[in-house]
Design a protein around this motif. Structure first.
Motif, PDB file in Angstrom:
ATOM      1  N   PHE A 341       0.758  -1.359  -0.021  1.00 55.38           N
ATOM      2  CA  PHE A 341       0.108  -0.132  -0.049  1.00 55.38           C
ATOM      3  C   PHE A 341       0.864   1.234   0.211  1.00 55.38           C
ATOM      4  O   PHE A 341       1.776   1.222   0.894  1.00 55.38           O
ATOM      5  CB  PHE A 341      -0.969  -0.053   1.178  1.00 55.38           C
ATOM      6  N   SER A 342       0.631   2.204  -1.039  1.00 55.77           N
ATOM      7  CA  SER A 342       1.418   3.490  -1.031  1.00 55.77           C
ATOM      8  C   SER A 342       0.479   4.628  -1.567  1.00 55.77           C
ATOM      9  O   SER A 342      -0.427   4.316  -2.000  1.00 55.77           O
ATOM     10  CB  SER A 342       2.675   3.172  -1.796  1.00 55.77           C
ATOM     11  N   LYS A 343       1.245   5.764  -1.076  1.00 51.48           N
ATOM     12  CA  LYS A 343       0.477   6.983  -1.556  1.00 51.48           C
ATOM     13  C   LYS A 343       1.273   8.129  -1.961  1.00 51.48           C
ATOM     14  O   LYS A 343       2.610   8.060  -1.379  1.00 51.48           O
ATOM     15  CB  LYS A 343      -0.850   7.621  -0.602  1.00 51.48           C
ATOM     16  N   ASN A 351      -3.225   6.941   6.277  1.00 51.15           N
ATOM     17  CA  ASN A 351      -2.062   6.325   6.820  1.00 51.15           C
ATOM     18  C   ASN A 351      -1.977   4.760   6.300  1.00 51.15           C
ATOM     19  O   ASN A 351      -2.775   3.904   6.780  1.00 51.15           O
ATOM     20  CB  ASN A 351      -2.119   6.367   8.477  1.00 51.15           C
ATOM     21  N   MET A 352      -1.133   4.700   5.393  1.00 49.19           N
ATOM     22  CA  MET A 352      -1.157   3.343   4.835  1.00 49.19           C
ATOM     23  C   MET A 352      -0.633   2.106   5.688  1.00 49.19           C
ATOM     24  O   MET A 352      -1.279   1.133   5.780  1.00 49.19           O
ATOM     25  CB  MET A 352       0.088   3.579   3.759  1.00 49.19           C
ATOM     26  N   SER A 353       0.147   2.451   6.807  1.00 44.48           N
ATOM     27  CA  SER A 353       0.600   1.548   7.747  1.00 44.48           C
ATOM     28  C   SER A 353      -0.682   1.075   8.613  1.00 44.48           C
ATOM     29  O   SER A 353      -0.986  -0.108   8.683  1.00 44.48           O
ATOM     30  CB  SER A 353       1.619   1.819   8.813  1.00 44.48           C
ATOM     31  N   LYS A 357      -2.451  -2.625   8.712  1.00 45.69           N
ATOM     32  CA  LYS A 357      -2.585  -3.538   9.970  1.00 45.69           C
ATOM     33  C   LYS A 357      -4.038  -3.711  10.029  1.00 45.69           C
ATOM     34  O   LYS A 357      -4.501  -4.994  10.694  1.00 45.69           O
ATOM     35  CB  LYS A 357      -2.065  -2.766  10.910  1.00 45.69           C
ATOM     36  N   ASP A 358      -4.977  -2.962   9.797  1.00 48.77           N
ATOM     37  CA  ASP A 358      -6.418  -3.071   9.987  1.00 48.77           C
ATOM     38  C   ASP A 358      -6.883  -4.098   8.834  1.00 48.77           C
ATOM     39  O   ASP A 358      -7.683  -5.120   9.429  1.00 48.77           O
ATOM     40  CB  ASP A 358      -7.134  -1.936   9.632  1.00 48.77           C
ATOM     41  N   SER A 359      -6.471  -4.212   7.669  1.00 49.72           N
ATOM     42  CA  SER A 359      -7.016  -4.926   6.566  1.00 49.72           C
ATOM     43  C   SER A 359      -6.455  -6.422   6.576  1.00 49.72           C
ATOM     44  O   SER A 359      -6.963  -7.520   6.265  1.00 49.72           O
ATOM     45  CB  SER A 359      -7.151  -4.458   5.461  1.00 49.72           C
ATOM     46  N   ILE A 360      -5.203  -6.323   6.921  1.00 46.54           N
ATOM     47  CA  ILE A 360      -4.389  -7.874   6.916  1.00 46.54           C
ATOM     48  C   ILE A 360      -4.912  -8.823   7.756  1.00 46.54           C
ATOM     49  O   ILE A 360      -4.561 -10.074   7.419  1.00 46.54           O
ATOM     50  CB  ILE A 360      -3.045  -7.497   6.946  1.00 46.54           C
ATOM     51  N   PRO A 371       3.417   6.132   7.102  1.00 44.38           N
ATOM     52  CA  PRO A 371       2.165   6.839   6.452  1.00 44.38           C
ATOM     53  C   PRO A 371       2.097   6.553   5.018  1.00 44.38           C
ATOM     54  O   PRO A 371       0.894   6.567   4.584  1.00 44.38           O
ATOM     55  CB  PRO A 371       2.063   8.086   7.085  1.00 44.38           C
ATOM     56  N   VAL A 372       3.393   6.634   4.428  1.00 44.93           N
ATOM     57  CA  VAL A 372       3.260   6.726   3.027  1.00 44.93           C
ATOM     58  C   VAL A 372       3.599   5.406   2.215  1.00 44.93           C
ATOM     59  O   VAL A 372       3.131   5.057   1.078  1.00 44.93           O
ATOM     60  CB  VAL A 372       4.126   7.650   2.219  1.00 44.93           C
ATOM     61  N   LEU A 373       3.930   4.452   3.033  1.00 39.83           N
ATOM     62  CA  LEU A 373       4.254   3.005   2.373  1.00 39.83           C
ATOM     63  C   LEU A 373       4.322   2.069   3.656  1.00 39.83           C
ATOM     64  O   LEU A 373       4.711   1.993   4.518  1.00 39.83           O
ATOM     65  CB  LEU A 373       5.838   3.246   1.784  1.00 39.83           C
ATOM     66  N   ALA A 374       3.433   1.055   3.091  1.00 39.76           N
ATOM     67  CA  ALA A 374       3.282  -0.365   3.956  1.00 39.76           C
ATOM     68  C   ALA A 374       3.220  -1.572   3.250  1.00 39.76           C
ATOM     69  O   ALA A 374       2.847  -1.361   2.105  1.00 39.76           O
ATOM     70  CB  ALA A 374       2.370  -0.273   4.962  1.00 39.76           C
TER      71      ALA A 374
END
Length: 400
Positions: A341-343, A351-353, A357-360, A371-374
């Protein structure tokens, strides 16, 4: 108890009387009136073999008595026939004696003593004080094999304490009240050792140093001796012959042939990287054009199958070098799921992190980042699309 292994280290079979059998746990500890089974010591492993039809799985010494451990209890106790696993004994003798020869050579040529030794099931190691280079080590290896060829006889001494003080041992005298046994290899080496050794250096046939590395303030030498060294040499000769057939060259040309192949591979890899970069530029343009628009932001959602994770990661990074891009990627690979995930940095919200963590959790995975890359990974349990849909909806709600 008569210790036959010190009287004749080449006894393979003998007859003895069973003095006592102790049942400890589920095993039987057998005491004989005499034994050729070596209980281990000096870094050398113990013998195994048979007493009559009973497998001896371990041999040890306690209070001067050698015990032979079997999982079955002998019925016959008089004139029992005993058999040493000779292949194991000979291998143990050769590896241990090989260490003595190597240690003596390092001390004689470089004045470097031994500070550690380990006898392994595949290879053995000896730690030599100081940091040594390859030239020094190969010089010692060559010298050690010259000593083998000289067929130097091994002497086994049992000096009194007074006599022991006059002997210049390579290492310090062990702190023990028991009789100290000294192994002498001509003028090459003399050292206290309770192990069982061959009668001469020629028994080793060969010593081969495979590799070496720094180990604290010493150099750890990995070596093979005896049959292990011969088999390793023959195996390497087979490998070299196969390489030469593959490269259609002789042994001297093999290294240059491998270098040429490496140069070609490096050139192909370089061209492939450049090609991947061009392809990714086209992919990025196409992905942005086909993305879902949320106001000014382009949301790119992509699932790859059997694609290199590094390639997907590079693609994700290049995508968000542009402004107003959010990329959520999943890769199915070898029964696992990977997520990136990135923005773009100009997007303040999200916040990509936290999103990862929420979806995985839907794939029993773990991950994290900034916040920009996870990035993270989990199972390929059929929920990969659900993860991306869940994240996509959260992003839309946040941006709207």
């Amino acid at each position: 108890m008569e210790k036959l292994y010190y009287k004749d280290q080449y006894i393979k079979e003998f007859t003895a009387e069973i003095i006592d059998i102790k049942e400890i746990g589920s095993k039987f500890h057998i005491q004989l009136d005499k034994t050729a089974f070596f209980p281990g010591g000096g870094g050398q492993f113990c013998d195994t073999g048979k007493i009559e039809s009973h497998d001896i799985v371990e041999v040890y010494e306690k209070d001067g008595i050698v015990y032979h451990v079997s999982e079955t209890k002998p019925i016959k106790i008089h004139k029992v026939k005993c058999f040493i696993d000779w292949d194991k004994r000979e291998d143990g003798m050769n590896q241990h004696f090989g260490q003595h020869v190597l240690s003596g050579c390092f001390f004689k040529l470089l004045n470097a003593n031994t500070v550690g030794f380990h006898l392994g099931s595949e290879f053995s190691t000896v730690d030599i004080e100081g940091i040594l280079n390859e030239e020094q080590i190969r010089k010692v290896e060559k010298y050690a094999n010259e000593m083998i060829e000289k067929d130097i006889l091994t002497e086994f001494l049992t000096p009194s304490k007074k006599e022991l003080k006059k002997i210049r041992l390579r290492r310090a005298i062990p702190n023990t009240n028991e009789q100290i046994r000294v192994v002498k290899i001509g003028d090459l080496d003399i050292n206290a050792c309770c192990g069982v050794h061959p009668r001469s250096t020629l028994s080793l046939r060969m010593i081969k140093i495979r590799r070496f590395e720094k180990c604290r303030s010493a150099t750890r030498i990995e070596f093979l001796a005896g049959k292990r060294a011969i088999e390793d040499s023959l195996k390497k000769d087979e490998h070299l012959s196969e390489i030469c057939r593959y490269l259609s060259c002789n042994e001297k040309e093999a290294i240059q042939g491998i270098k040429n192949l490496k140069d070609k591979l490096d050139d192909i890899s370089y061209k492939n990287r450049k090609l991947e970069e061009k392809i990714s530029d086209y992919q990025i343009k196409e992905m942005i054009e086909e993305s879902e628009k949320i106001g000014k932001v382009a949301l790119i959602k992509k699932i790859y199958k059997d694609v290199d994770v590094k390639f997907a990661s590079k693609l994700s990074t290049k995508l968000v070098e542009n402004d107003n891009i959010i990329s959520i990627m999943a890769i199915k690979l070898d029964g696992k799921s990977n997520f990136i995930f990135s923005k773009s940095k100009n997007i303040d919200k999200l916040n990509m992190s936290d999103l990862l963590k929420d979806s995985i959790k839907l794939v029993d995975g773990r991950g994290g980042g900034s916040p920009v890359l996870a990035q993270g990974g989990g199972k390929d349990n059929g929920n990969i699309e659900a993860v991306l849909d869940y994240v996509s909806n959260k992003i839309k709600n946040e941006l709207k």
